[in-house]
Design a protein around this motif. Structure first.
Motif, short mmCIF file in Angstrom:
data_model
loop_
_atom_site.label_atom_id
_atom_site.label_comp_id
_atom_site.label_asym_id
_atom_site.label_seq_id
_atom_site.Cartn_x
_atom_site.Cartn_y
_atom_site.Cartn_z
N VAL A 1 0.86 -1.18 0.00
CA VAL A 1 0.00 0.00 0.00
C VAL A 1 0.90 1.23 0.00
CG1 VAL A 1 -1.95 -1.14 1.13
CG2 VAL A 1 -0.22 -0.01 2.52
N PRO A 2 0.40 2.36 -0.51
CA PRO A 2 1.23 3.57 -0.52
C PRO A 2 1.71 3.95 0.88
CG PRO A 2 -0.75 3.87 -1.84
CD PRO A 2 -0.91 2.57 -1.11
N ASN A 3 2.92 4.47 0.91
CA ASN A 3 3.53 4.91 2.16
C ASN A 3 3.58 6.43 2.15
OD1 ASN A 3 5.16 5.51 4.33
ND2 ASN A 3 6.84 4.18 3.72
N PRO A 4 2.77 7.09 2.97
CA PRO A 4 2.77 8.55 2.96
C PRO A 4 4.12 9.17 3.35
CG PRO A 4 1.29 7.70 4.67
CD PRO A 4 1.84 6.53 3.93
N ALA A 5 4.96 8.40 4.05
CA ALA A 5 6.25 8.92 4.50
C ALA A 5 7.36 8.74 3.46
CB ALA A 5 6.66 8.25 5.80
N HIS A 6 7.14 7.85 2.49
CA HIS A 6 8.20 7.57 1.53
C HIS A 6 7.59 6.99 0.26
CE1 HIS A 6 11.87 5.97 -0.25
NE2 HIS A 6 12.56 6.61 0.67
N ARG A 7 7.58 7.77 -0.78
CA ARG A 7 6.91 7.40 -2.02
C ARG A 7 7.46 6.13 -2.66
NH1 ARG A 7 7.44 11.44 -6.93
NH2 ARG A 7 9.33 11.60 -5.72
N ARG A 8 8.77 5.89 -2.55
CA ARG A 8 9.38 4.75 -3.24
C ARG A 8 9.48 3.49 -2.39
NH1 ARG A 8 14.77 6.80 -5.58
NH2 ARG A 8 14.97 4.59 -5.97
N SER A 9 9.09 3.56 -1.13
CA SER A 9 9.16 2.40 -0.26
C SER A 9 7.77 2.13 0.31
CB SER A 9 10.16 2.65 0.88
OG SER A 9 10.36 1.48 1.63
N PRO A 10 6.99 1.29 -0.39
CA PRO A 10 5.60 1.07 0.06
C PRO A 10 5.54 0.34 1.39
CG PRO A 10 6.18 -0.51 -1.64
CD PRO A 10 7.34 0.45 -1.53
N LEU A 11 4.42 0.48 2.04
CA LEU A 11 4.16 -0.28 3.25
C LEU A 11 3.63 -1.65 2.84
CD1 LEU A 11 2.41 2.45 5.39
CD2 LEU A 11 4.67 1.45 5.82
N ILE A 12 4.03 -2.66 3.57
CA ILE A 12 3.54 -4.01 3.36
C ILE A 12 2.60 -4.30 4.53
CG2 ILE A 12 4.16 -6.44 3.05
CD1 ILE A 12 5.36 -4.45 0.95
N ARG A 13 1.42 -4.83 4.19
CA ARG A 13 0.48 -5.16 5.27
C ARG A 13 -0.13 -6.52 5.01
NH1 ARG A 13 -4.49 -1.01 3.93
NH2 ARG A 13 -5.23 -2.11 2.07
N LEU A 14 -0.66 -7.10 6.09
CA LEU A 14 -1.34 -8.38 5.99
C LEU A 14 -2.67 -8.21 5.26
CD1 LEU A 14 -0.90 -9.71 9.64
CD2 LEU A 14 0.28 -10.55 7.60
N THR A 15 -3.01 -9.20 4.46
CA THR A 15 -4.36 -9.27 3.92
C THR A 15 -5.20 -10.03 4.95
OG1 THR A 15 -3.90 -11.40 2.86
CG2 THR A 15 -3.51 -9.40 1.53
N GLU A 16 -6.48 -10.11 4.72
CA GLU A 16 -7.33 -10.90 5.63
C GLU A 16 -6.85 -12.35 5.66
OE1 GLU A 16 -9.59 -9.97 7.88
OE2 GLU A 16 -8.98 -7.94 7.30
N ARG A 17 -6.50 -12.87 4.49
CA ARG A 17 -6.00 -14.24 4.42
C ARG A 17 -4.69 -14.39 5.21
NH1 ARG A 17 -4.75 -17.57 -1.17
NH2 ARG A 17 -4.01 -19.44 -0.14
N GLY A 18 -3.81 -13.40 5.09
CA GLY A 18 -2.55 -13.42 5.83
C GLY A 18 -2.77 -13.34 7.32
#
Length: 138
Positions: A74-91
């Motif tokens: 998902v987009p990272n508001p603090a750093h445009r080129r380093s996205p945030l990784i998050r769990l999906t519901e399945r994860g």
């Protein structure tokens, strides 16, 4: 403590690798999912620093998790080129099941340990980890 932690870690890792946990997750993907479960969305470099492993290895594990539908970028508001990784519901469901299974097993190990002893152990291990945070830094 160091003499015991190494073999303990290796035995736990071997257990995961041999599929004894029954979840089908590799050790690396499981580590990524656990980090995200505990800390919420993180960047790949943040995960690498948290685990003291290379960003490249973390990226491979994130890619594997994403291919399985366990994580998403998902987009990272603090750093445009380093996205945030998050769990999906399945994860989230996958890591919740893994952690629940592990907690059930751990409750059977050392049944004579008190909550105070476990708390003291966690405090000591945390202090040891913190003491080693800067070893090898220039």
């Amino acid at each position: 403590m160091y003499d015991l932690v190494g073999p303990l870690y290796r035995r736990a890792q071997r257990s995961v690798e041999q599929g004894l946990t029954g979840d089908g997750l590799s050790v690396g993907v499981r580590a990524v999912l656990t980090l995200l479960h505990r800390n919420g969305p993180m960047t790949v470099p943040q995960m690498g620093r948290a685990q003291a492993i290379s960003r490249q290895f973390v990226q491979r594990m994130v890619n594997e998790a994403a291919a399985g539908g366990l994580t998403e970028s998902v987009p990272n508001p603090a750093h445009r080129r380093s996205p945030l990784i998050r769990l999906t519901e399945r994860g989230r469901a996958a890591i919740d099941a893994v952690l629940e299974r592990e907690h059930l097993l751990l409750r059977q190990v050392g049944g004579e340990l008190t909550d105070a002893e476990v708390t003291a152990c966690l405090r000591v291990l945390g202090a040891m980890l913190t003491a080693l945070d800067h070893v090898g830094d220039d």
